[in-house]
Design a protein around this motif. Sequence first.
Motif, PDB file in Angstrom:
ATOM      1  N   CYS A 146      40.695  62.213  74.861  1.00  0.00           N
ATOM      2  CA  CYS A 146      39.947  61.887  73.594  1.00  0.00           C
ATOM      3  C   CYS A 146      40.964  61.705  72.416  1.00  0.00           C
ATOM      4  O   CYS A 146      40.609  60.760  71.380  1.00  0.00           O
ATOM      5  CB  CYS A 146      38.861  63.008  73.234  1.00  0.00           C
ATOM      6  SG  CYS A 146      39.804  64.501  73.204  1.00  0.00           S
ATOM      7  N   ARG A 279      36.667  72.458  72.712  1.00  0.00           N
ATOM      8  CA  ARG A 279      37.005  73.804  72.621  1.00  0.00           C
ATOM      9  C   ARG A 279      37.488  74.270  71.189  1.00  0.00           C
ATOM     10  O   ARG A 279      38.638  73.911  70.918  1.00  0.00           O
ATOM     11  CB  ARG A 279      38.077  74.034  73.637  1.00  0.00           C
ATOM     12  CG  ARG A 279      37.523  73.950  75.102  1.00  0.00           C
ATOM     13  CD  ARG A 279      38.636  73.426  76.107  1.00  0.00           C
ATOM     14  NE  ARG A 279      38.921  72.059  75.832  1.00  0.00           N
ATOM     15  CZ  ARG A 279      39.983  71.309  76.198  1.00  0.00           C
ATOM     16  NH1 ARG A 279      40.709  71.803  77.321  1.00  0.00           N
ATOM     17  NH2 ARG A 279      40.451  69.856  76.083  1.00  0.00           N
ATOM     18  N   LYS A 421      39.485  58.701  85.568  1.00  0.00           N
ATOM     19  CA  LYS A 421      38.245  58.411  84.528  1.00  0.00           C
ATOM     20  C   LYS A 421      38.649  57.356  83.580  1.00  0.00           C
ATOM     21  O   LYS A 421      39.608  57.127  83.212  1.00  0.00           O
ATOM     22  CB  LYS A 421      37.913  59.829  83.986  1.00  0.00           C
ATOM     23  CG  LYS A 421      39.050  60.160  82.874  1.00  0.00           C
ATOM     24  CD  LYS A 421      38.648  61.364  81.878  1.00  0.00           C
ATOM     25  CE  LYS A 421      39.676  61.839  81.123  1.00  0.00           C
ATOM     26  NZ  LYS A 421      39.461  61.070  79.780  1.00  0.00           N
TER      27      LYS A 421
HETATM   28  S1  SF4 Z   1      40.264  65.304  80.456  1.00  0.00           S
HETATM   29 FE1  SF4 Z   1      39.606  67.068  79.537  1.00  0.00          FE
HETATM   30  S2  SF4 Z   1      40.511  67.214  77.324  1.00  0.00           S
HETATM   31 FE2  SF4 Z   1      40.755  65.126  78.170  1.00  0.00          FE
HETATM   32  S3  SF4 Z   1      39.278  63.912  77.173  1.00  0.00           S
HETATM   33 FE3  SF4 Z   1      38.434  64.502  79.189  1.00  0.00          FE
HETATM   34  S4  SF4 Z   1      37.460  66.681  78.879  1.00  0.00           S
HETATM   35 FE4  SF4 Z   1      38.766  66.287  77.104  1.00  0.00          FE
END
Ligand code: SF4
Length: 509
Positions: A146, A279, A421
């Motif tokens: 992010c 978090r 992702k």
């Molecule tokens: S991998 Fe984890 S820390 Fe990185 S953007 Fe995705 S949820 Fe957030």
Amino acid sequence: MLPSFFDSVLQLIIKTSTELPPDVRAAMKTSLEAEPAGTRASQALTIIAQNIDLASDGEGAICQDTGMPTFEIKAPVGANQIWMREQIRQGIAEATRRGKLRPNSVDSITGKNSGDNLGPGTPIIHFEQWERGDIEIRLILKGGGCENTNAQYSVPVELPHLGRADRTLDGVKKCILHAVWQAQGKGCSPGAVGVCVGGDRTSGYLQAKEQLFRPLDDINPDPRLAELEASIMSTINTLEIGAMGFGGRVTLIGCKIGALNRLPASFFVSVAYDCWAFRRLGVVLDGATGAITSWLYRDPANPIIPMLDQAGFARTGREVALKAPLSGEDVRALKVGDVVLVSGRMFTGRDAVHSYLMKNAPPVDLRGSVLYHCGPVVVKDENASAAAWRVTAAGPTTSIREEPYQGEIIKRYGVRAVIGKGGMGAKTLAAMKEHGAVYLNAIGGAAQFYARTIKQVDGVSLLEFGTPEAMWHLTVEDFPAIVTMDAHGNSLHKDIEEESGERLATLGA
Ligand code: SF4
């Protein structure tokens, strides 16, 4: 000195890494309820919800990327900040040793991981004095995926789909819309943004990140900014980027905006994007002992309500079972939108491994392999007779960083499936079509969920790169992911980006 200070800081770090604050849990629950059952977004959010429950039940890291620890501290006048800073550093090292934080501090020149999350600039600790006797510590853990989607605009600026953003609140709104659109699923949506209007380039980003310390459900004390926040939240979800960029009703769970004065010549809009694994927690400490007197954002007296009241990832019966190693026929039979359950051998590889493979032969035979973009949290069981490694958190990392290398690696070594992702770009898509490979999108941040699909660590190569960057040889069982780029030239990421771009144009009009 304060005898309980170290233990309090350690508790704060562990809780922050393993337990989402109630406001974020509530927002994620609302997101899950908003998506129709059986959709890609609903399946992704169900895995995320299960992951949130697993993390808090087992005190495991919510996401394997435990991020850049950033502490904001208010201390009484005369408090010894040098001593406190050292205690916090030791607390970070201890949480890392316990596997609650992943070793995440890398020498930017040599690429060497310090192994304990300590190093120049890590952790970030900001002190402020206040006229009170107690000590307040807030902590945010913001991951790299992010962080990489943060954006800063120098307005006036021309923006794709939105036209010119001027030095007005309407121009600010266009910048925020653009920032969320360009993040797509790469920052593990649904996310939240902290925004700063003004400042300089440095203070703007700092203030944007500080906005993320505000609870999601608060109301901005400045009515102009409150109106802008509400306006963003009431329109942004029509972009339909959805969870993980799969398409869906919820793209953003929060927008918090602050403003700083600026130089007449400058007008920056800085946007800090945080993922669903948002978090942040805080504590208030007794000024004489350092013991925790209260928590911020959470009330330990209130029990945690599970996100899910059923078993989690629900199979539809349409899932495709894949057993690695894979053949060309296996992958050419898949199409965008298929949900797969991968079993068998999987190798991890991220930035250092991809860079290595461009110059060196792989340490293992990669023909037919499944390559997982993942930097896991791995702990060694010192009591075992042989070297025994255990993966405690293992979600996917952002794949687009490997775009310059991935196509060539598929071609040279015969990789059949890449898991990560956020999707990849045109070069990789073309290589997949030419050589017969697919991209499987796992659910970002679902580190506890995926760790449980790993049945065994069979070995490790290139450990000299540090545990997150090494190539781990894993045996997995029923690892779920969604085909988002197939071997026929189709990409869900490209489609969603184009469709949401068209919707963006209507929001900016
Ligand atoms: S991998 Fe984890 S820390 Fe990185 S953007 Fe995705 S949820 Fe957030």
